[in-house]
Structure formats: C-alpha cells, structure tokens
Design an enzyme around this catalytic site. Structure first.
Site, short mmCIF file in Angstrom:
data_model
loop_
_atom_site.label_atom_id
_atom_site.label_comp_id
_atom_site.label_asym_id
_atom_site.label_seq_id
_atom_site.Cartn_x
_atom_site.Cartn_y
_atom_site.Cartn_z
N GLY A 1 39.07 43.41 29.28
CA GLY A 1 37.68 43.73 29.04
C GLY A 1 36.80 43.38 30.22
CG ASP B 1 43.79 40.35 27.19
OD1 ASP B 1 42.74 40.83 27.67
OD2 ASP B 1 43.81 39.28 26.55
CG LEU B 2 43.30 39.86 33.04
CD1 LEU B 2 42.17 40.11 34.03
CD2 LEU B 2 44.54 39.38 33.78
CG ASP B 3 39.61 35.99 30.23
OD1 ASP B 3 39.64 34.99 30.95
OD2 ASP B 3 39.06 37.06 30.54
#
Length: 266
Positions: free
Chosen positions: A43, A8-10
């Site tokens: 997302g 995932d990123l954030d």
C-alpha cells in the site's frame, strides 16, 4: 514451481521496525540469481518503495498504492488507475467533519496530509508529506486516499468503512491495510489484479505466482495467486476471508524469507 514471488511489506516482509533484515535481503538476492522474479506488493507510495528496492539491489517490479500503480524494474509506470474526482471530493467532504481523522492522499509523486503527524517518520525515513487543504483537495492523479487515527481505533475506522461503502462502494475499493489504516482506491484496483498484469507481461499466469500478506488489502492477491500465504500476525478478518490458505510465522521472525529458503531455494 513458482516463477514470481510477490510480498506485502509492513507486517509481512519487513521487520516490526519497517526494515528489510539481512537474512531477508540475502534470500531475495538468491531468488533473483536463481531466475525468479520478486515483486513488492504494498500500500506504500512508489517513491517510498523505490528506496527499499535500491537497498535490496535487485531489479524488482513495484506494485504500490494497493495496485493503483505498477512500475517495472526500470522505474517506468506500466499501469495507473486513479480514484475518480467525484469519489475524492465526496469522501473528503464526509471525512473532514471528524477531527480525529487524519486524511492522507497519495497523488503522483507526492504524499499529502491534512494535519501534522510526527510519528510517521517511524515508517518513512526519507519520504515526507506535505499539508493540503481539505476544502480544496486535489482531484487528479490520486492513487489512493487513506485514513488513520492517533488512538488507532479499529472500531471507529470500521464505522467510516461502512459509511464510505454506503456512499461509494460501487466506485471504490475500500479496505484495511492494517487494523488502524483504512484505504480507498478506485473500484478497479487491487494487488491481485496488478499481480495478474505483471505476470502476463512476463509471460506467466497467476498460477506461477506465490504471494505473502497480512492485511485485508492483500486478500485479492492471496486468493488469486497460485499460492497465497497469510502471516500468523494477520488480522482475524484475513484468516476468516481465506480459510483454505496456509498461515505461516511472523515478520519479526523473517517468516517470509525462511519459507522461501526452505521451499523455493532447495
């Protein structure tokens, strides 16, 4: 042991100011040169992530819109699952009655929003939104719809989560990416199922994958991967949903990169 790293990123891979830090970039490049595949699993919109991939400089696959889109390292779409038109129409008809809700739509290459929000430049430097009419929303090519509030009230969004599930829970996957961002995808969509598709294409299985995340939209991926690691700053709901999964440090300490350096590069 693991051939594929998905993150995932954030709140996970990125720093709190939503950047790929130098040490993280170095580690991911070392992983690539050691023969392991890295996959963005987020997302965010694929246009947004493509800029990060270019900055990173490795041929990573992109799982975006929580699994509604998958792009290979050449930028080609290899998987797409849109929200059904009846779900789009019904959910926006419900949500438009709440003046506190900001309604976002990821449609093909575009990001649509029902009202102006200048704060979003903090998250997306180059990818910008366009306004849309809630009385005439687009019904085709929609990867996901998501909802935010200026006051970031999780409890108020949970009320909407319950309403959406009551009306469309059998036709939509409804999950929080952060406590202040409620997302709606097609029922067949999750990061976990997208990761499974990428692994199969590369000749591997989910047992060959290690994944990192911090949101409820990461739960399927973290539970399906051979090893799923939860960020220490993840919402309690994530930790309660996955009590057997190991919890590591925080994104501001580049915990993902440090874990990879300590466990996959030695």
């Amino acid at each position: 042991m693991y051939k594929i790293v998905a993150s995932d990123l954030d709140g996970t891979l990125l720093t709190p100011d939503h950047k790929i830090a130098p040490f993280t970039k170095q580690v991911l490049n070392q992983l690539h040169h050691s023969g392991k595949d890295f996959i963005f699993a987020t997302g965010r919109h694929h246009i947004d992530v493509a800029g990060m991939r270019e900055h990173l400089g490795i041929p990573a696959y992109m799982i975006t819109s929580n699994g509604a889109r998958v792009h290979n390292s050449n930028g080609d779409v290899i998987y797409q699952q849109d929200v059904q038109p009846e779900v789009i129409r019904g959910i926006i008809e419900m949500a438009k009655a709440d003046p506190e809700l900001k309604i976002h739509i990821y449609r093909n290459d575009d990001w649509l929003l029902n009202k102006e929000d200048p704060t979003l430049s903090d998250f997306h430097e180059e990818f910008t939104y366009q306004l849309f009419d809630v009385d005439n929303p687009p019904l085709d090519g929609v990867a996901k719809i998501f909802f935010t509030r200026d006051d970031r009230s999780h409890d108020k969004l949970v009320e909407w989560e319950d309403r959406f599930n009551a009306g469309f829970g059998d036709k939509a996957n409804i999950a929080f990416s952060t406590p202040w961002c409620l997302e709606v995808m097609d029922a067949k969509v999750s990061k976990g199922h997208a990761l499974e598709a990428v692994a199969k294409e590369k000749g591997y299985s989910l047992q060959d994958c290690i994944a990192f995340g911090d949101g409820m939209n990461d739960v399927e991926m973290l539970s399906m991967a051979g090893k799923g690691l939860i960020m220490g700053t993840a919402h309690d709901k994530v930790k309660l949903a996955l009590p057997e999964n190991r919890v590591i440090g925080a994104c501001h300490d580049e915990a993902v990169a440090h874990y990879l350096a300590d466990n996959l590069l030695k």
